[in-house]
Write a protein that holds these residues in place. Structure first.
Motif, mmCIF file in Angstrom:
data_model
loop_
_atom_site.group_PDB
_atom_site.id
_atom_site.type_symbol
_atom_site.label_atom_id
_atom_site.label_comp_id
_atom_site.label_asym_id
_atom_site.label_seq_id
_atom_site.Cartn_x
_atom_site.Cartn_y
_atom_site.Cartn_z
ATOM 1 N N LEU A 123 0.835 -1.210 0.000
ATOM 2 C CA LEU A 123 0.000 0.000 0.000
ATOM 3 C C LEU A 123 0.865 1.254 0.000
ATOM 4 O O LEU A 123 0.555 2.243 -0.677
ATOM 5 N N ASP A 124 1.945 1.231 0.768
ATOM 6 C CA ASP A 124 2.854 2.383 0.800
ATOM 7 C C ASP A 124 3.513 2.597 -0.562
ATOM 8 O O ASP A 124 3.671 3.740 -1.019
ATOM 9 N N ALA A 125 3.890 1.500 -1.220
ATOM 10 C CA ALA A 125 4.518 1.606 -2.542
ATOM 11 C C ALA A 125 3.533 2.150 -3.565
ATOM 12 O O ALA A 125 3.905 2.948 -4.444
ATOM 13 N N ILE A 126 2.278 1.731 -3.482
ATOM 14 C CA ILE A 126 1.244 2.243 -4.386
ATOM 15 C C ILE A 126 1.069 3.739 -4.184
ATOM 16 O O ILE A 126 0.986 4.512 -5.150
ATOM 17 N N LYS A 127 1.018 4.149 -2.943
ATOM 18 C CA LYS A 127 0.820 5.571 -2.617
ATOM 19 C C LYS A 127 1.967 6.433 -3.138
ATOM 20 O O LYS A 127 1.765 7.579 -3.557
ATOM 21 N N PRO A 131 2.399 8.106 -11.868
ATOM 22 C CA PRO A 131 1.086 8.344 -11.279
ATOM 23 C C PRO A 131 0.650 7.165 -10.414
ATOM 24 O O PRO A 131 1.029 6.024 -10.691
ATOM 25 N N ARG A 132 -0.150 7.449 -9.406
ATOM 26 C CA ARG A 132 -0.589 6.396 -8.497
ATOM 27 C C ARG A 132 -1.602 5.490 -9.191
ATOM 28 O O ARG A 132 -2.547 5.966 -9.818
ATOM 29 N N PRO A 133 -1.423 4.178 -9.080
ATOM 30 C CA PRO A 133 -2.413 3.266 -9.676
ATOM 31 C C PRO A 133 -3.773 3.362 -8.977
ATOM 32 O O PRO A 133 -3.864 3.758 -7.815
#
Length: 386
Positions: A123-127, A131-133
């Motif tokens: 979740l931290d990597a996504i954030k 651009p954010r997925p």
């Protein structure tokens, strides 16, 4: 325009239901033009995900007990911190390599708390990605009841902080999310119902059996198979029985069952053509797992459901009781199951007409692709205009 990249995380710990549903969705997404990578982290199951879908296989972990207490490796040994750290790093490496437009977490954060060691870092990597997925949670229609205080609040907090949408793979007229997740109202704006994720209409089977008995993944279905085998041995030998134990049944138990099978009873670990077998069968006897029930409904087969309830599990029981109340199945309890009790249920089910198709929405796989396509296009337009 390039195909939207989807990074689909699924972890099965005991049965194979989560993996089977995710595989159906992944196949539908691929057909719809998405570039799908499925990340799996449980025991290998042949045929899942489907052939032609990209996959990342993490070192396997399983539930240490039927109550989902603790994690074990493929040999049943408790996993240590070094093992979990390696899994986390492999997951994050795969995420950065794919650079997805959409991330799907199957069950989490409504389930799979055991996997927070790798999913919270994800979740931290996504954030942090630019651009954010788009991040969506993919959940079945009926959730396991939570008895520990604060668990639902923790889920809501994670959804609000990280997730764009929650895809509920169910028919709202059958079971609505608030029935099994009391705090659903706090995230109502993120919830989208897709319909039940059934497979395609089954083809004609290569073999025909009168009664098809199945135990899901097989890890917890031995009592059902034993009761069905005992009943089959006493039944009219002109009625053919197919018993599918599931791939996770132990070799010892499978060998014991095989010794007791007679000429009109066939024993299998797994059948890829399970939905087709249901199409031609008089009756299905099974647990009440999500995918099995979807296959039964799609085939329009009479059914006896014996919901799995060990370890405080509530999901299958609610599904079975709701189907029975609609006249779509006969349901009996798992506790105290015997051949005599099963015989009464079989007679009751066979006395009924086959259930009518079309009572419930079974198009959830295709609809999931439509929904994600709409979300991706809306995000693309928003980014282009900003």
């Amino acid at each position: 325009m390039t195909s939207p990249r989807v990074f689909f995380y699924v972890q099965h710990l005991l049965g194979i239901g989560h993996l089977a549903r995710a595989s159906r969705i992944a196949s539908a997404l691929t057909t719809a033009g998405f570039d799908v990578t499925v990340v799996t982290g449980g025991s290998e199951v042949p045929g899942f995900p489907a052939q032609g879908i990209k996959s990342v296989v993490l070192p396997a972990v399983l539930a240490a007990t039927a109550g989902f207490s603790g994690l074990a490796d493929i040999h049943g040994k408790p996993v240590n911190d070094e093992f979990l750290t390696r899994r986390r790093d492999l997951l994050l490496d795969a995420f950065h390599r794919v650079r997805p437009d959409i991330v799907i977490t199957e069950a989490f954060p409504f389930g799979r708390r055991q996997m927070r060691f790798e999913l919270l870092p994800l979740l931290d990597a996504i954030k942090a990605m630019v651009p954010r997925p788009i991040l969506v949670s993919s959940i079945r229609d009926i959730l396991q009841e939570r008895t520990k205080p604060g668990r639902d609040e923790e889920t809501v907090s994670l959804v609000k902080a990280h997730f764009d949408h929650v895809l509920v793979h169910g028919d709202r007229s059958f079971v609505a999310l608030p029935e099994t997740f009391p705090l659903a109202g706090e995230i109502e704006g993120k919830i989208i119902y897709t319909g039940l994720v059934a497979g395609p209409l089954p083809k004609e089977p290569g073999e025909v059996f009168d009664v098809v008995v199945s135990a899901g993944g097989g890890a917890v279905g031995i009592d059902l198979i034993r009761a069905a085998l005992a009943l089959a041995q006493r039944s009219d030998p002109r009625r053919s029985w197919c018993l599918i134990t599931g791939p996770n049944l132990s070799e010892t138990d499978f060998a014991e069952l095989a010794l007791n099978a007679s000429d009109h009873v066939r024993l299998f670990r797994f059948r890829k053509d399970f939905p087709s077998l249901l199409k031609s069968a008089e009756l299905s006897i099974s647990q009440a797992g999500y995918n099995t029930v979807c296959d039964i409904l799609q085939a329009g087969c009479r059914s006896v459901l014996v919901p799995f309830t060990a370890g405080g599990e509530t999901e299958q029981n609610l599904r079975a009781m709701r189907l029975a109340s609609l006249g779509l199945a006969v349901a009996i309890p798992e506790v105290g199951l015997s051949a005599d009790i099963l015989r009464g249920a079989v007679e009751a089910a066979l006395a009924e007409c086959p259930p009518r198709s079309g009572r419930l929405d079974l198009n959830g796989a295709r609809r999931t692709g439509d929904i994600l396509g709409e979300l991706f296009e809306a995000r693309r337009i928003q980014q282009a205009s900003s």
